[in-house]
Design an enzyme around this catalytic site. Structure first.
Site, PDB file in Angstrom:
ATOM      1  CG  HIS A 230      52.987  29.135  38.153  1.00  0.00           C
ATOM      2  ND1 HIS A 230      54.167  28.484  38.428  1.00  0.00           N
ATOM      3  CD2 HIS A 230      53.258  30.036  37.193  1.00  0.00           C
ATOM      4  CE1 HIS A 230      55.124  28.986  37.663  1.00  0.00           C
ATOM      5  NE2 HIS A 230      54.595  29.930  36.898  1.00  0.00           N
ATOM      6  NE  ARG A 276      52.747  29.118  33.444  1.00  0.00           N
ATOM      7  CZ  ARG A 276      52.609  30.411  33.576  1.00  0.00           C
ATOM      8  NH1 ARG A 276      51.435  30.922  33.895  1.00  0.00           N
ATOM      9  NH2 ARG A 276      53.635  31.208  33.436  1.00  0.00           N
ATOM     10  CG  HIS A 337      49.622  31.723  38.152  1.00  0.00           C
ATOM     11  ND1 HIS A 337      50.280  32.592  38.994  1.00  0.00           N
ATOM     12  CD2 HIS A 337      50.103  31.973  36.903  1.00  0.00           C
ATOM     13  CE1 HIS A 337      51.126  33.339  38.279  1.00  0.00           C
ATOM     14  NE2 HIS A 337      51.017  32.998  37.018  1.00  0.00           N
ATOM     15  NE  ARG A 372      48.360  33.007  31.984  1.00  0.00           N
ATOM     16  CZ  ARG A 372      49.421  33.598  32.550  1.00  0.00           C
ATOM     17  NH1 ARG A 372      49.983  34.642  31.987  1.00  0.00           N
ATOM     18  NH2 ARG A 372      49.916  33.142  33.676  1.00  0.00           N
TER      19      ARG A 372
HETATM   20  C1  LIG Z   1      52.554  36.217  40.840  1.00  0.00           C
HETATM   21  C2  LIG Z   1      52.066  36.442  39.440  1.00  0.00           C
HETATM   22  C3  LIG Z   1      52.967  36.416  38.385  1.00  0.00           C
HETATM   23  C4  LIG Z   1      52.532  36.623  37.080  1.00  0.00           C
HETATM   24  N1  LIG Z   1      53.447  36.649  36.069  1.00  0.00           N
HETATM   25  C5  LIG Z   1      53.025  36.938  34.818  1.00  0.00           C
HETATM   26  C6  LIG Z   1      53.963  37.095  33.767  1.00  0.00           C
HETATM   27  O1  LIG Z   1      55.162  36.990  33.949  1.00  0.00           O
HETATM   28  N2  LIG Z   1      53.480  37.378  32.528  1.00  0.00           N
HETATM   29  C7  LIG Z   1      52.152  37.509  32.259  1.00  0.00           C
HETATM   30  O2  LIG Z   1      51.769  37.766  31.104  1.00  0.00           O
HETATM   31  N3  LIG Z   1      51.255  37.389  33.256  1.00  0.00           N
HETATM   32  C8  LIG Z   1      51.656  37.127  34.509  1.00  0.00           C
HETATM   33  N4  LIG Z   1      50.734  37.022  35.512  1.00  0.00           N
HETATM   34  C9  LIG Z   1      49.340  37.292  35.211  1.00  0.00           C
HETATM   35  C10 LIG Z   1      49.153  38.784  35.024  1.00  0.00           C
HETATM   36  O3  LIG Z   1      49.959  39.465  35.956  1.00  0.00           O
HETATM   37  C11 LIG Z   1      47.724  39.196  35.231  1.00  0.00           C
HETATM   38  O4  LIG Z   1      46.871  38.396  34.472  1.00  0.00           O
HETATM   39  C12 LIG Z   1      47.527  40.640  34.819  1.00  0.00           C
HETATM   40  O5  LIG Z   1      48.427  41.463  35.520  1.00  0.00           O
HETATM   41  C13 LIG Z   1      46.108  41.061  35.102  1.00  0.00           C
HETATM   42  O6  LIG Z   1      46.009  42.432  34.935  1.00  0.00           O
HETATM   43  P1  LIG Z   1      44.606  43.120  35.200  1.00  0.00           P
HETATM   44  O7  LIG Z   1      44.816  44.577  35.038  1.00  0.00           O
HETATM   45  O8  LIG Z   1      43.575  42.451  34.403  1.00  0.00           O
HETATM   46  O9  LIG Z   1      44.269  42.747  36.718  1.00  0.00           O
HETATM   47  P2  LIG Z   1      45.006  43.226  38.056  1.00  0.00           P
HETATM   48  O10 LIG Z   1      46.382  43.635  37.803  1.00  0.00           O
HETATM   49  O11 LIG Z   1      44.782  42.171  39.062  1.00  0.00           O
HETATM   50  O12 LIG Z   1      44.183  44.508  38.475  1.00  0.00           O
HETATM   51  C14 LIG Z   1      42.836  44.388  38.898  1.00  0.00           C
HETATM   52  C15 LIG Z   1      42.424  45.693  39.524  1.00  0.00           C
HETATM   53  O13 LIG Z   1      41.025  45.710  39.770  1.00  0.00           O
HETATM   54  C16 LIG Z   1      40.763  46.183  41.084  1.00  0.00           C
HETATM   55  N5  LIG Z   1      39.456  45.662  41.492  1.00  0.00           N
HETATM   56  C17 LIG Z   1      39.068  44.370  41.616  1.00  0.00           C
HETATM   57  N6  LIG Z   1      37.764  44.317  41.980  1.00  0.00           N
HETATM   58  C18 LIG Z   1      37.333  45.592  42.082  1.00  0.00           C
HETATM   59  C19 LIG Z   1      36.097  46.187  42.440  1.00  0.00           C
HETATM   60  N7  LIG Z   1      35.017  45.464  42.779  1.00  0.00           N
HETATM   61  N8  LIG Z   1      36.018  47.535  42.444  1.00  0.00           N
HETATM   62  C20 LIG Z   1      37.081  48.316  42.150  1.00  0.00           C
HETATM   63  N9  LIG Z   1      38.292  47.800  41.816  1.00  0.00           N
HETATM   64  C21 LIG Z   1      38.403  46.449  41.775  1.00  0.00           C
HETATM   65  C22 LIG Z   1      41.934  45.673  41.871  1.00  0.00           C
HETATM   66  O14 LIG Z   1      42.071  46.341  43.091  1.00  0.00           O
HETATM   67  C23 LIG Z   1      43.071  45.960  40.881  1.00  0.00           C
HETATM   68  O15 LIG Z   1      43.433  47.311  40.921  1.00  0.00           O
HETATM   69  C24 LIG Z   1      51.156  36.825  36.827  1.00  0.00           C
HETATM   70  C25 LIG Z   1      50.255  36.848  37.884  1.00  0.00           C
HETATM   71  C26 LIG Z   1      50.697  36.673  39.179  1.00  0.00           C
HETATM   72  C27 LIG Z   1      49.709  36.713  40.308  1.00  0.00           C
END
Ligand SMILES: Cc1cc2nc3c(=O)[nH]c(=O)nc-3n(C[C@H](O)[C@H](O)[C@H](O)COP(=O)(O)OP(=O)(O)OC[C@H]3O[C@@H](n4cnc5c(N)ncnc54)[C@H](O)[C@@H]3O)c2cc1C
Length: 516
Positions: A230, A276, A337, A372
């Site tokens: 980012h 980006r 990011h 992305r």
């Molecule tokens: C600061 C920031 C801002 C962002 N802003 C945006 C935005 O505005 N718009 C957008 O589209 N995207 C944005 N993104 C990206 C987006 O937020 C993420 O890609 C998305 O939330 C991922 O969701 P997820 O459920 O796949 O993963 P996560 O939300 O990261 O959840 C992963 C889960 O898996 C669990 N986990 C991991 N490993 C294990 C394991 N071995 N055993 C058990 N549990 C485990 C973790 O504890 C967590 O609960 C942003 C990301 C960040 C960091």
């Protein structure tokens, strides 16, 4: 069904895990394993919002074109078509679950972000979109009687027999015990891997565990060389790189170098609204030119009310750290990011292992390609999670095979006898940042590849969560670096000084598989 047996096991409790669990309520008993407390995830930190082509003048076709353009030739058109056509319905689902999107004049408010040709980003709580989504979904999950949530339970192995997923082994970090769970439907929703890098916007959980688990289980892992940096994370001494959302530039924020010069037009006619990777590399070039570790984002020309109402979270965070962004410039620099690559899936979230699915940041559906488009990741989660559950329920038609040519590879072997670098998290993160970060080259990548291979050869059996995570990061780091070495071109987020141009020959994907 025994108490360790479930119809569906989901690993992770970010938007991917929670939304999938809610959709799966009708299927049977669901178990969510999550390694921290339920709301420790990347999702909670998402600021800008979620992309959907629902505004006046917008269309799935326009959203499709923007996404394909950002993907730099490597997005899977079929996956992008599905994303953009199904986005509107998934927004309706979120609204029904109770996500309080911001409105304007009685309609959902839409903003614009870089490389989107039109305003199409929904947001909630101004810049607290992820937090509002996470809270709403976790509340709904808690209220569902057939979803069990095991917090502080780290998945350590996906058991597979004859290419069919059997269950999950987990480590309960509160008591230090090993647990085994059985299911014929396992959904990896374990998020990204930003913690591989010294500077990242990601929280501590983002250690790439899902990639390591899937790789060890024999799943295909693809596009690992594409990691998005980012452009604008806050750069203040002693403070982690807090994200300053893309939407701040979307609302008119201007990037200035340390001498005050607004430099983006020197690099691209799209200026602050370029993709980006281009903005991040322009910032790095400007920092090198001026000998500084930062540039500045200037929003002082915007009405104070716009800043405080559109970005209350950023405004408050900066104010708490002594910076009033309505009056002063915001020091920023790029930070790791988003992981574009991941566990390879088809358009129904299926991996090459029967019964193992992946969604969210851990998955590579083919939507993002080499880069992305902002705010597409939250939408990708919704669209493909929904399709996984349709598939599990048997409602989906036969899977469409993921397109694009691939090279299927095993990890390279090295002679690591001369390598003595001790394995420490901080050393690993610096190595990845310095040698496999925004600007890459063969020499640096080879140096890092050797060190990681040496660490990999000496890993011990983990007995606590930090060491489990470190082992996973060594493996995921290897996959990333090997892919970056193999791809001898520059494309999207992958930039090599020794191959600075894209190459037609590289319009294909690199896939690793343990059994290749
Ligand atoms: C600061 C920031 C801002 C962002 N802003 C945006 C935005 O505005 N718009 C957008 O589209 N995207 C944005 N993104 C990206 C987006 O937020 C993420 O890609 C998305 O939330 C991922 O969701 P997820 O459920 O796949 O993963 P996560 O939300 O990261 O959840 C992963 C889960 O898996 C669990 N986990 C991991 N490993 C294990 C394991 N071995 N055993 C058990 N549990 C485990 C973790 O504890 C967590 O609960 C942003 C990301 C960040 C960091």
């Amino acid at each position: 069904m025994g108490d360790k047996e479930f119809d569906i096991i989901i690993i992770g409790s970010g938007i991917a895990g929670l939304y999938t669990a809610l959709l799966a309520r009708g299927v049977g008993n669901v178990l969510i394993l999550t390694k921290g407390s339920i709301d420790e995830c990347n999702t909670k930190y998402a600021q800008g919002g979620i992309a959907a082509p629902i505004g006046r003048g917008d269309s799935p076709q326009l959203h499709f074109e923007d996404t394909i353009a950002a993907g730099a030739g490597l997005s899977d058109p079929e996956a992008v078509r599905i994303l953009t056509e199904e986005a509107g319905d998934r927004i309706a689902d979120l609204i029904e679950i109770g996500v309080p999107f911001d409105t304007q004049n009685g309609e959902v408010a839409l903003t614009r972000e870089a490389a989107h040709s039109i305003p199409r980003i929904l947001h909630a709580g101004g810049d607290a979109t992820g937090e509002r989504i996470e809270v709403t979904l976790s509340r709904a999950v808690r209220a569902s009687h057939n979803i069990a949530v095991m917090e502080h339970c780290l998945a350590t192995e996906i058991t597979v027999r004859d290419s069919v997923a059997q269950g999950v082994v987990a480590f309960d970090s509160r008591v230090g015990s090993r647990e085994e769970f059985v299911s014929s439907n396992i959904i990896l929703a374990s998020g990204g891997a930003g913690r591989l890098f010294k500077l990242t916007t990601n929280p501590d959980i983002a250690t790439g565990d899902g990639i390591a688990l899937a790789y060890k289980a024999g799943a295909e892992i693809t596009d690992m060389e594409f990691f998005q940096f980012h452009p604008t994370a806050l750069r203040l001494p002693g403070i982690p790189p807090f994200l300053i959302s893309e939407a701040v530039r979307g609302e008119g924020g201007i990037l200035r170098n340390v001498e005050g010069h607004p430099f983006m037009l020197d690099y691209t006619p799209d200026a602050e609204l370029a993709p980006r990777d281009i903005v991040a590399r322009s910032i790095v070039a400007e920092m090198q030119k001026t000998g500084s570790d930062r540039v500045f984002l200037d929003v002082t020309h915007l009405p104070r009310r716009t800043i405080t109402t559109r970005f209350p979270h950023i405004y408050r965070f900066c104010l708490d750290h002594g910076l009033d962004i309505t009056r002063g410039l915001i020091p920023v620099a790029p930070a790791a990011h988003y992981m574009m690559g991941g566990v390879k899936t088809n358009t129904w979230g299926e991996t090459n292992i029967s019964g193992l699915f992946a969604c969210g940041e851990v998955a590579c559906t083919g939507v993002h390609g080499a880069n992305r488009l902002a705010s597409n990741s939250l939408m990708e989660v919704l669209v493909f999670s929904k399709r996984i559950i349709e598939r599990v329920k048997g409602e989906a038609i036969a899977p469409v095979k993921a397109s694009a040519e691939v090279s299927r590879l095993a990890l390279k072997k090295y002679d690591t006898s001369g390598i003595k670098t001790p394995l420490r998290l901080a050393i690993l993160q610096s190595l990845l940042w310095d040698d496999a970060g925004i600007i890459r080259s063969k020499d640096k990548l080879e140096e890092a590849a050797l060190v990681l291979a040496a660490w990999y050869d000496t890993l011990q059996r983990p007995t606590d969560r930090p060491y489990y995570e470190l082992c996973n990061m060594v493996l995921v780091g290897r996959l990333l670096i090997e892919a970056a070495l193999i791809r001898e071109e520059s494309r999207g987020a992958h930039f090599r000084t020794d191959f600075p141009e894209p190459s037609k020959a590289w319009e294909k994907h690199i896939v690793f598989c343990n059994e290749a």
